[in-house]
Design a protein around this motif. Structure first.
Motif, short mmCIF file in Angstrom:
data_model
loop_
_atom_site.label_atom_id
_atom_site.label_comp_id
_atom_site.label_asym_id
_atom_site.label_seq_id
_atom_site.Cartn_x
_atom_site.Cartn_y
_atom_site.Cartn_z
N GLY A 322 36.49 24.60 62.67
CA GLY A 322 36.08 23.20 62.71
C GLY A 322 35.45 22.70 61.44
O GLY A 322 36.00 21.87 60.73
N SER A 323 34.27 23.20 61.11
CA SER A 323 33.51 22.73 59.95
C SER A 323 34.07 23.28 58.65
O SER A 323 34.32 24.49 58.52
N ASP A 324 34.23 22.39 57.66
CA ASP A 324 34.66 22.83 56.32
C ASP A 324 33.66 23.83 55.75
O ASP A 324 34.04 24.87 55.20
N GLU A 325 32.37 23.51 55.87
CA GLU A 325 31.33 24.37 55.31
C GLU A 325 31.36 25.76 55.94
O GLU A 325 31.26 26.78 55.25
N ALA A 343 40.31 29.86 53.25
CA ALA A 343 39.77 28.80 54.10
C ALA A 343 40.64 27.57 53.90
O ALA A 343 40.81 27.09 52.78
N ILE A 344 41.21 27.06 54.97
CA ILE A 344 42.09 25.89 54.92
C ILE A 344 41.34 24.69 55.46
O ILE A 344 40.83 24.71 56.58
N ARG A 345 41.28 23.63 54.65
CA ARG A 345 40.50 22.45 55.02
C ARG A 345 41.37 21.20 54.92
O ARG A 345 42.45 21.23 54.35
N PRO A 350 44.03 18.79 60.15
CA PRO A 350 43.31 17.58 60.60
C PRO A 350 41.80 17.68 60.38
O PRO A 350 41.24 18.79 60.24
N GLU A 351 41.13 16.53 60.36
CA GLU A 351 39.67 16.51 60.28
C GLU A 351 39.08 17.35 61.41
O GLU A 351 39.57 17.35 62.54
N ASN A 352 38.01 18.09 61.07
CA ASN A 352 37.33 18.99 62.00
C ASN A 352 38.23 20.13 62.47
O ASN A 352 37.96 20.75 63.50
N GLY A 353 39.28 20.38 61.70
CA GLY A 353 40.19 21.47 62.05
C GLY A 353 40.23 22.57 61.00
O GLY A 353 41.19 23.33 60.93
#
Length: 382
Positions: A322-325, A343-345, A350-353
């Protein structure tokens, strides 16, 4: 955008944990890599069969360079099309059971070629919302009416098709979705294409070499139709570089004459084309490799928490946090422990994915995967 605006925008990306930085491998592609002088178990590449550094492929490229030189020197339609390209295209068409095939420098170029050549203003293209960016770009550049349907939502797709009065319709999908690892319902999609007189364009970048005894997602489901246009890349399971489109001969002839990303670019180096038949032989003989992949996939499906796993039955095993961080932090901890997992952002997902994308290879030892999961799973529940 002005220079000062670029600098500020880059700082914003960094602050939001979305600034991308490249890692330079100091070793050949494989499951054991060296980056910045440190050794890692790598779960990052799409080298699903472990062929990128296979001695037979390395030798084939070397022999190809000895025979054909380093570069092609021109576009295919001018003077860059060699017998090596011809033989590779025949071999690819036969391997996937199509009438003809056409080589491209990349899957991105192939996707732009097919979509922009077959549909234009007044036509309509229908695309899954989780399609690869290159498919979306092809849809936009075609200037056709662009309709996106919810992921694998056949009912919505049928409604859009039934409402369209476009003279030419094209459905564009990934066969295996690169960030979730799930598969498209290809038989049902083909049934809709036939019902509404549409082309079905299948991007099988992540299925070719792995599914259907290596022949890809269409072979996995025993699908064959004149209205199917098939694309697969050669830089993933095939261990090389480039891509090909396969279908009935009139489609391939049309692309040769109308596809701008084919006409207006230098041909793939013939040394690479010369190695393609060797890659196909390794794929054809690679059932033991595919069985090892299936065993590794089963371990992931058994051990990864259901709350963050898609239950993928393919070598793509996403771990959604969920979180990018948080995704960046977990990837860094894994890196400190000797595992290279990207890490895939957003905007890739999608956002929060945001997620960790575990990419499995037949070259991985079971003990390497177990060690990764032993390090990762406690971080997901911390």
């Amino acid at each position: 955008m002005r220079l000062q605006d670029l600098s500020a925008a880059l700082l914003d990306l960094d602050a939001s944990h979305r600034l991308r930085r490249r890692a330079a491998l100091e070793s050949p592609q494989g499951v054991d890599v060296v980056i910045d002088g440190k050794e890692y178990y790598a779960f990052a590449s799409n080298d699903y069969l472990g062929l990128a550094d296979h001695p037979a492929l390395v030798s084939a490229v070397q022999q190809g360079a000895d025979r054909w030189g380093a570069g092609s020197g021109a576009s295919h339609l001018v003077a860059g099309h060699s017998q090596a390209h011809e033989e590779a295209e025949r071999a690819l068409a036969g391997f996937v059971g199509r009438e003809a095939a056409l080589l491209f420098g990349s899957g991105y170029m192939a996707n732009l070629a097919v979509i922009t050549s077959l549909v234009g203003r007044g036509d309509a293209v229908f695309a899954d919302k989780l399609n690869h960016a290159s498919l979306n770009d092809g849809c936009l550049l075609s200037r056709a009416d662009f309709h996106r349907f919810a992921h694998n939502d056949l009912a919505q797709l049928e409604r859009l098709l039934s409402e369209s009065q476009a003279p030419t319709k094209l459905i564009a999908v990934d066969a295996v979705y690169s960030m979730d690892g799930d598969v498209a319902p290809l038989p049902e999609l083909l049934a809709l294409a036939e019902r509404y007189d549409a082309w079905l364009y299948v991007d099988d970048a992540h299925g070719f070499g792995v599914l259907g005894a290596g022949r890809g997602s269409l072979a996995e489901r025993d699908l064959n139709s004149e209205r199917i246009i098939y694309m697969a890349t050669l830089g993933k399971a095939a261990g090389l570089s480039g891509a090909f489109v396969a279908g009935v001969k009139p489609v391939i002839d049309w692309l040769i004459n109308k596809a701008r990303t084919y006409i207006f670019t230098t041909a793939m180096p013939p040394a690479l084309a010369a190695a393609i038949p060797v890659s196909l032989r390794l794929i054809r003989e690679g059932e033991e490799r595919r069985e090892r992949l299936r065993q590794l996939i089963a371990v992931c499906r058994e051990r990864l928490p259901a709350s963050c796993s898609t239950g993928s039955a393919t070598p793509i095993q996403p771990v959604i946090v969920g979180s990018d961080e948080k995704a960046v932090a977990i990837a860094q901890i894994l890196r400190d422990n000797g595992f290279w997992v990207p890490a895939i952002r957003p905007p890739t997902v999608p956002e929060n994915g945001a997620r960790l994308r575990i990419s499995l290879s037949a070259a991985h030892e079971p003990s390497q995967l177990e060690a990764l999961l032993d390090s990762l799973i406690p971080l997901l529940t911390a």
